[in-house]
Scaffold this motif. Structure first.
Motif, PDB file in Angstrom:
ATOM      1  N   LEU A   4       0.856  -1.182   0.000  1.00  0.00           N
ATOM      2  CA  LEU A   4       0.000   0.000   0.000  1.00  0.00           C
ATOM      3  C   LEU A   4       0.890   1.230   0.000  1.00  0.00           C
ATOM      4  O   LEU A   4       1.656   1.443   0.941  1.00  0.00           O
ATOM      5  N   ASP A 122      -9.583  -2.736   5.820  1.00  0.00           N
ATOM      6  CA  ASP A 122     -10.701  -2.228   5.012  1.00  0.00           C
ATOM      7  C   ASP A 122     -10.639  -0.710   4.869  1.00  0.00           C
ATOM      8  O   ASP A 122     -10.893  -0.164   3.792  1.00  0.00           O
ATOM      9  N   ASP A 125      -7.736   0.273   2.584  1.00  0.00           N
ATOM     10  CA  ASP A 125      -8.117  -0.027   1.207  1.00  0.00           C
ATOM     11  C   ASP A 125      -9.098   1.019   0.680  1.00  0.00           C
ATOM     12  O   ASP A 125      -9.038   1.427  -0.478  1.00  0.00           O
ATOM     13  N   ASN A 129      -8.173   3.247  -2.632  1.00  0.00           N
ATOM     14  CA  ASN A 129      -8.967   3.050  -3.850  1.00  0.00           C
ATOM     15  C   ASN A 129     -10.096   4.063  -4.011  1.00  0.00           C
ATOM     16  O   ASN A 129     -10.964   3.888  -4.868  1.00  0.00           O
TER      17      ASN A 129
END
Length: 402
Positions: A4, A122, A125, A129
Motif C-alpha cells: 500500500l 478495510d 483499502d 482506492n
C-alpha cells in the motif's frame, strides 16, 4: 504481502498499543509508518517527514492530546485523512467525528480499541482506492445582478416549482412544497442560491411570495378540477410576518381562487422565530384563524426552543433532512426522530420527514412510526405542467393496476 503506497502516522501514548498498531500497519504493507506518543511529537515529526496520508489517532493522552493535534493539522493540511482509535464512549467519539468534518479533514473511520487488523485493512483499502476528489472551482459564487433580478420578478421569469409530499404508508400525494426557480431566457434554470439573497437584501420577498401564491393557487385549482386535491406549502421568512399586508392579501387571493385557508401551509424556519415580536405573533394567529396550516421548517437544525414551540401556533413540524442522512450510522438520529414523533403527537402536530432519498430510509422511517415525508426518492421539484401530468400518470397507473 500487499504493498500500500501509504504514509501513515500512529499517534498513541500507550507504548504496547502503539507497537501493535505499527506492526499491523507494516503487516498490511504500508510503505512508511511513523509513530508518536503525543501531539507535540507528532507535529514535530510531520515537520520532518512532510504530509502523511493517514493518521491513526488516539484522543486521550498526556501532553498535547488527539483533539488539539487534529485542530492543528486541520489548519495546516499535513494529514489527508484520519482514523480514530480510542476507548472513549461512543457519544464522545461521534462528537469527534463531527469535529473532524468541520476541520475539513477526511474521516476514514473509527476502529475503537482494541485494534482489529481486518477493520484497519478495510479502511486503508478505502483510502487507497477512493475516487479522486473533484477540485472546487477557484471563483466564488457570484450573486445575480440586482437589476436583472428585479426585471426577472417583474416579467415573471421567477416561477413556482413543486415538490410532492407523500403518505409513507400508501404513497398517496397529500400536498406539494412550492419552491422558486428562475427560468432565464438565455441561461436556462438558475439556482435560488444565486438570486434569493438578492431578493431578501432588496426587500422583495413579499412581492415574490404574492407572485408564487398567485401561480400556485392557479395550479392548485387546475389540479382540483382534475380530481387531485393538493395542499400547497410556501416558505416564509420570519421577517415577513411583520407585514400588515400578508393576511389581507392572502384572504383576497383565496377568495379569488375559490379555495380555503386549510389548503395552504406556510413553512417557517425555527431560527428566525426564537424571539418573535408581538407583530409576528399576530400574523401567525391571523393565518391560523383563516384556517392555514403553519409548519416549523428544518426543525432541529438550529437551537430549538421547546418553549417557543409550545407558545407559537404551529400545527406541523418538518424535521431537518440531516437526521435522515445520518439515520443508518447515528443511533442518536433514530432517537431524535422517535422523540420528535412523540412530541408531535403529544402537541397535536403532524410531523413531516424531509430528505428521504432511498427505499431503505423509507422503510426504517415507517418502522419508527413516520407517516408523512418528502424527498428525491419520491419526486424531485418540477414545474406546474409537469406536476399536473405526473399526477395524471400516477392516477392512470393506479387505475390500471386495480
Amino acid at each position: 504481502m500487499p504493498d500500500l503506497p501509504l504514509h501513515v502516522l500512529v499517534l498513541e501514548d500507550h507504548a504496547f498499543q502503539r507497537s501493535v498498531a505499527v506492526n499491523m500497519l507494516r503487516t498490511l504493507g504500508c510503505r512508511e509508518v511513523f509513530e508518536a506518543s503525543d501531539g507535540d511529537q507528532a507535529l514535530a515529526m510531520l515537520q520532518t517527514v512532510g504530509t502523511v496520508d493517514v493518521a491513526l489517532c488516539d484522543l486521550q493522552m498526556e501532553g498535547m492530546d488527539g483533539l488539539e493535534f487534529l485542530q492543528r493539522v486541520g489548519a495546516t493540511g499535513q494529514v489527508k485523512s484520519v482514523i480514530i482509535s480510542s476507548s472513549l464512549s461512543a457519544d464522545l467519539r461521534r462528537a469527534v467525528h463531527q469535529m473532524v468534518a468541520l476541520l475539513g479533514l477526511e474521516l476514514l473511520g473509527d476502529v475503537g480499541k482494541p485494534l482489529h487488523i481486518q477493520m484497519l485493512a478495510d479502511l486503508l483499502d478505502k483510502f487507497a482506492n477512493r475516487p479522486a476528489m473533484p477540485q472546487p472551482p477557484d471563483a466564488a459564487i457570484t450573486l445575480a445582478d440586482e437589476g436583472a433580478v428585479r426585471q426577472a420578478l417583474a416579467e415573471q421569469q421567477l416561477q413556482a416549482w413543486y415538490q410532492p409530499k407523500f403518505n409513507l404508508h400508501s404513497g398517496e400525494v397529500c400536498g406539494v412544497e412550492v419552491l422558486c426557480r428562475w427560468l432565464h431566457p438565455t441561461q436556462g434554470v438558475i439556482s435560488p442560491a444565486l438570486f434569493m439573497p438578492v431578493l431578501e437584501r432588496c426587500g422583495l420577498l413579499d412581492e415574490l411570495l404574492f407572485l408564487q401564491l398567485e401561480q400556485a393557487l392557479t395550479v392548485q385549482r387546475r389540479a382540483r378540477e382534475r380530481g387531485f386535491p393538493l395542499n400547497v406549502a410556501f416558505n416564509l421568512q420570519a421577517v415577513q410576518l411583520a407585514s400588515g399586508e400578508l393576511a389581507s392579501t392572502l384572504r383576497s387571493l383565496l377568495a379569488r381562487h375559490r379555495t380555503c385557508g386549510a389548503s395552504v401551509t406556510f413553512e417557517l424556519t425555527e431560527s428566525g422565530l426564537l424571539e418573535a415580536p408581538a407583530t409576528s405573533l399576530e400574523s401567525l394567529v391571523r393565518l391560523r384563524m383563516m384556517g392555514c396550516r403553519l409548519s416549523i421548517d428544518d426543525f432541529g437544525a438550529g437551537f430549538s426552543s421547546l418553549q417557543r414551540l409550545c407558545q407559537l401556533p404551529f400545527n406541523e413540524i418538518k424535521l431537518d433532512a440531516d437526521f435522515i442522512r445520518n439515520l443508518e450510522h447515528e443511533p442518536r438520529c433514530r432517537a431524535a426522530i422517535s422523540s420528535t414523533l412523540a412530541l408531535g403527537e403529544t402537541l397535536g402536530m403532524s410531523v413531516v420527514i424531509e430528505g428521504i432519498e432511498t427505499d431503505a430510509q423509507r422503510r426504517e422511517l415507517l418502522a419508527l412510526g413516520c407517516t408523512l415525508g418528502q424527498g428525491y426518492w419520491y419526486a424531485r421539484p418540477m414545474p406546474a405542467d409537469d406536476l399536473l401530468n405526473w399526477l395524471q400518470q400516477r392516477s392512470d397507473q393506479q387505475s390500471s393496476d386495480e
